[in-house]
Design an enzyme around this catalytic site. Sequence first.
Site, PDB file in Angstrom:
ATOM      1  N   ASP A 120      53.451  41.714  47.924  1.00  0.00           N
ATOM      2  CA  ASP A 120      53.507  40.340  47.342  1.00  0.00           C
ATOM      3  C   ASP A 120      53.692  39.987  46.879  1.00  0.00           C
ATOM      4  O   ASP A 120      54.278  40.906  45.395  1.00  0.00           O
ATOM      5  CB  ASP A 120      51.968  39.895  48.062  1.00  0.00           C
ATOM      6  CG  ASP A 120      50.692  39.713  47.068  1.00  0.00           C
ATOM      7  OD1 ASP A 120      51.915  41.630  46.670  1.00  0.00           O
ATOM      8  OD2 ASP A 120      49.499  40.383  46.753  1.00  0.00           O
ATOM      9  N   SER A 134      48.458  34.873  44.474  1.00  0.00           N
ATOM     10  CA  SER A 134      49.065  36.324  45.121  1.00  0.00           C
ATOM     11  C   SER A 134      50.091  35.843  46.303  1.00  0.00           C
ATOM     12  O   SER A 134      51.510  35.292  46.161  1.00  0.00           O
ATOM     13  CB  SER A 134      47.474  36.352  45.926  1.00  0.00           C
ATOM     14  OG  SER A 134      48.125  37.599  46.661  1.00  0.00           O
ATOM     15  N   ASP A 173      52.437  39.205  43.380  1.00  0.00           N
ATOM     16  CA  ASP A 173      51.605  39.594  42.398  1.00  0.00           C
ATOM     17  C   ASP A 173      51.649  41.739  42.224  1.00  0.00           C
ATOM     18  O   ASP A 173      51.100  41.716  41.769  1.00  0.00           O
ATOM     19  CB  ASP A 173      50.856  39.633  42.006  1.00  0.00           C
ATOM     20  CG  ASP A 173      49.447  39.703  42.922  1.00  0.00           C
ATOM     21  OD1 ASP A 173      49.658  39.660  44.824  1.00  0.00           O
ATOM     22  OD2 ASP A 173      47.931  39.604  42.920  1.00  0.00           O
ATOM     23  N   ASP A 233      50.005  43.565  44.363  1.00  0.00           N
ATOM     24  CA  ASP A 233      48.623  44.754  44.358  1.00  0.00           C
ATOM     25  C   ASP A 233      48.423  44.251  46.275  1.00  0.00           C
ATOM     26  O   ASP A 233      47.594  45.104  46.607  1.00  0.00           O
ATOM     27  CB  ASP A 233      47.473  43.570  44.674  1.00  0.00           C
ATOM     28  CG  ASP A 233      47.511  42.110  44.890  1.00  0.00           C
ATOM     29  OD1 ASP A 233      48.179  41.471  45.120  1.00  0.00           O
ATOM     30  OD2 ASP A 233      46.451  41.867  44.199  1.00  0.00           O
TER      31      ASP A 233
END
Length: 460
Positions: free
Chosen positions: A250, A106, A252, A254
């Site tokens: 970010d 993340s 990833d 999400d």
Amino acid sequence: MTLIKSISGIRGTIGGPAGDTLNPLDIVKFTSAYATFIRRSAKSQNNRIVVGRDARISGEMVKNVVCGTLMGMGYDVVNIGLATTPTTELAVRWLEADGGIIITASHNPRHWNALKLLNNEGEFLNKAEGEEVLAIAEAEDFCFADVDHMGHYCEDNTINRRHIESVLALELVDAEAVKKAGFRVVVDSINSVGGIILPDLLKALGVEAKFLNGEANGDFAHNPEPLKQNLGGIMDELKNGNYDMGIVVDPDVDRLAFIQEDGEMFGEEYTLVSVADYVLSHTPGNTVSNLSSTRALRDVTECRGGKYCASAVGEVNVTTLIKEVGAVIGGEGNGGVIYPASHYGRDALVGIALFLTQLAQKGVKVSELRKTYPNYFMAKNRIDLQPTTNVDAILEKVKELYKNEQVNDIDGVKIDFADRWVHLRKSNTEPIIRVYSEAPTAEEADALGKQLMKVVYDMQ
């Protein structure tokens, strides 16, 4: 020690001795434990697990170990390649898999990576399930397949396109209105998978986009957490250029943050607030966020005639409560939008499309939209403790001290005052208490947090 084992997955730094970092031996152990759990849970028996990853430098190595281990456990592997977290979640459902592993740390720096574990619905494991995986790993209670029952490997490169198509198909996404608005945006995709999928999404929406840090090489140009102190480059670009807004994700994809046309932050906490307000204006209902998220969501929800509910911190806790109360939208104040009409996971693609639709339909600037919402400021502090400190006992004392206020203790202690709140919760990984506070001004928010910090220090 930088190997952190929790119910939400396994994360750590790359390199170093076994047991202390995220290395091949530990990747094999925890992947095997997860595969064993999936086999025993028997929620689905299609013998298929999806693997997706962000663009981190270590991702290729981790992916190879994960895929080989799953095959050794007898599972067929569908590798969807470089993909966002929400894309991988959706792939589990679409491919009718038994589960999925997302290889991403993340917003952590480039030398970190992690295994995030999904069930057959493409959702994160709950607390009991996560604890079972950790117990299996601790006992090394798994058995590998013999040569006649090993799994097979394949790749599916269609899921990014399907994800975009699913976003465009949402009833509240008006692609034509967005196209007519002729938006020009700047995007910081922080050298990861946002740089792969967001150009196609924005092109489909008719948005002209300039990308900063768009090469998906995992060599992050700055701290990847989408906070103001890390976003000087894109903020300056907005101040110097003729753009309608900035979009930040970010690694990833999400989490989602917006920047106004004047280069000022829209406010990470207000990503969910603004998208929820748009959704509620068309589909009245309830909303959910975690205890550490802004009160503005409650205000907007009640203004629209709905009920706001707060969950414990953690995406799986938010999604569980969304289902329980039948919320039409929810998420987290860190820029995570969860829209059940799409799926039960934080999804920046969904957030972008809904936000742009709202802007197009209202015909306002981003800064003008921000002024329509209640104005709160948040302060984030921490209390450092001795390893032997009884944190639970301290939180009980705080709760007793403020028993005449509105107190919520489902996750630490949150004290709600008339126009402000403070939330204390212990860290699962280090001897600290996190202190989040919110008030009408930044100074008041910080003062409230410091007031509670003094109370705790006086108790030690």
